[in-house]
Design a protein around this motif. Structure first.
Motif, PDB file in Angstrom:
ATOM      1  N   ALA A 120       1.145  -1.105  -0.189  1.00  0.00           N
ATOM      2  CA  ALA A 120       0.076   0.083  -0.408  1.00  0.00           C
ATOM      3  C   ALA A 120       0.475   1.313  -0.047  1.00  0.00           C
ATOM      4  O   ALA A 120       0.895   2.796  -1.086  1.00  0.00           O
ATOM      5  CB  ALA A 120      -1.054   0.136   1.725  1.00  0.00           C
ATOM      6  N   ALA A 121       2.051   1.396   1.119  1.00  0.00           N
ATOM      7  CA  ALA A 121       2.744   2.566   0.833  1.00  0.00           C
ATOM      8  C   ALA A 121       3.721   2.713  -0.680  1.00  0.00           C
ATOM      9  O   ALA A 121       3.507   3.655  -1.050  1.00  0.00           O
ATOM     10  CB  ALA A 121       3.775   2.362   1.830  1.00  0.00           C
ATOM     11  N   VAL A 122       3.676   2.096  -1.274  1.00  0.00           N
ATOM     12  CA  VAL A 122       4.556   1.913  -2.591  1.00  0.00           C
ATOM     13  C   VAL A 122       3.839   2.090  -3.708  1.00  0.00           C
ATOM     14  O   VAL A 122       3.871   2.205  -3.986  1.00  0.00           O
ATOM     15  CB  VAL A 122       5.309   0.032  -3.080  1.00  0.00           C
ATOM     16  CG1 VAL A 122       5.706   0.173  -4.350  1.00  0.00           C
ATOM     17  CG2 VAL A 122       5.883  -0.197  -2.414  1.00  0.00           C
ATOM     18  N   LEU A 123       2.472   1.835  -3.596  1.00  0.00           N
ATOM     19  CA  LEU A 123       1.060   1.936  -4.770  1.00  0.00           C
ATOM     20  C   LEU A 123       1.043   3.793  -3.821  1.00  0.00           C
ATOM     21  O   LEU A 123       0.898   4.625  -5.336  1.00  0.00           O
ATOM     22  CB  LEU A 123      -0.299   1.697  -3.814  1.00  0.00           C
ATOM     23  CG  LEU A 123      -1.503   1.999  -4.963  1.00  0.00           C
ATOM     24  CD1 LEU A 123      -0.955   2.123  -6.229  1.00  0.00           C
ATOM     25  CD2 LEU A 123      -2.003   0.806  -4.203  1.00  0.00           C
ATOM     26  N   GLN A 124       0.893   4.154  -2.970  1.00  0.00           N
ATOM     27  CA  GLN A 124       0.951   5.508  -2.722  1.00  0.00           C
ATOM     28  C   GLN A 124       2.124   6.234  -3.227  1.00  0.00           C
ATOM     29  O   GLN A 124       1.769   7.352  -3.758  1.00  0.00           O
ATOM     30  CB  GLN A 124       0.932   5.437  -0.674  1.00  0.00           C
ATOM     31  CG  GLN A 124       0.802   6.906  -0.546  1.00  0.00           C
ATOM     32  CD  GLN A 124      -0.470   7.952  -0.912  1.00  0.00           C
ATOM     33  OE1 GLN A 124      -1.657   7.201  -1.146  1.00  0.00           O
ATOM     34  NE2 GLN A 124      -0.214   9.158  -1.328  1.00  0.00           N
ATOM     35  N   LYS A 161       4.195   9.769  -7.278  1.00  0.00           N
ATOM     36  CA  LYS A 161       4.733  10.196  -8.481  1.00  0.00           C
ATOM     37  C   LYS A 161       4.271  10.227 -10.120  1.00  0.00           C
ATOM     38  O   LYS A 161       4.622  11.332 -10.783  1.00  0.00           O
ATOM     39  CB  LYS A 161       5.688   9.409  -8.996  1.00  0.00           C
ATOM     40  CG  LYS A 161       7.223   8.995  -9.699  1.00  0.00           C
ATOM     41  CD  LYS A 161       8.070  10.646  -9.427  1.00  0.00           C
ATOM     42  CE  LYS A 161       9.576  10.872 -10.637  1.00  0.00           C
ATOM     43  NZ  LYS A 161       9.687  11.701 -10.244  1.00  0.00           N
ATOM     44  N   LEU A 162       3.100  10.045  -9.809  1.00  0.00           N
ATOM     45  CA  LEU A 162       2.712   9.800 -11.388  1.00  0.00           C
ATOM     46  C   LEU A 162       1.909  11.538 -11.447  1.00  0.00           C
ATOM     47  O   LEU A 162       1.472  12.011 -12.649  1.00  0.00           O
ATOM     48  CB  LEU A 162       1.395   8.888 -11.235  1.00  0.00           C
ATOM     49  CG  LEU A 162       0.420   8.853 -12.531  1.00  0.00           C
ATOM     50  CD1 LEU A 162       0.932   8.355 -13.449  1.00  0.00           C
ATOM     51  CD2 LEU A 162      -0.525   7.736 -12.362  1.00  0.00           C
TER      52      LEU A 162
END
Length: 74
Positions: free
Chosen positions: A52-56, A61-62
């Motif tokens: 979830a942290a990586v996705l956030q 960044k996106l």
């Protein structure tokens, strides 16, 4: 977690079957639950939180890149 599930299941069996503990030993319930859960595609809470942290961070960044692109297109 498995131990708690095994104990809850054993309690349910004992409530419905007077000789439930004698019919199905706690160890057997524990082994059966482990086998059933092993077949499921589960992750630990820590793994989930890490992803979830990586996705956030990826979303942030996106958004930054989209803003940069919009600025460059102007």
């Amino acid at each position: 977690m498995i131990r708690n599930l095994a104990e809850k299941l054993l309690d349910e069996i004992q409530q419905h079957l007077p000789n439930g503990e004698q019919l199905i030993p706690k160890r057997e319930i524990h082994i059966a639950l482990q086998a059933a859960l092993a077949r499921l595609d589960l992750v630990t809470r820590e793994e989930f939180d890490a992803q979830a942290a990586v996705l956030q961070r990826t979303r942030q960044k996106l958004e930054q890149l989209e803003q940069q692109l919009e600025t460059l297109e102007r």
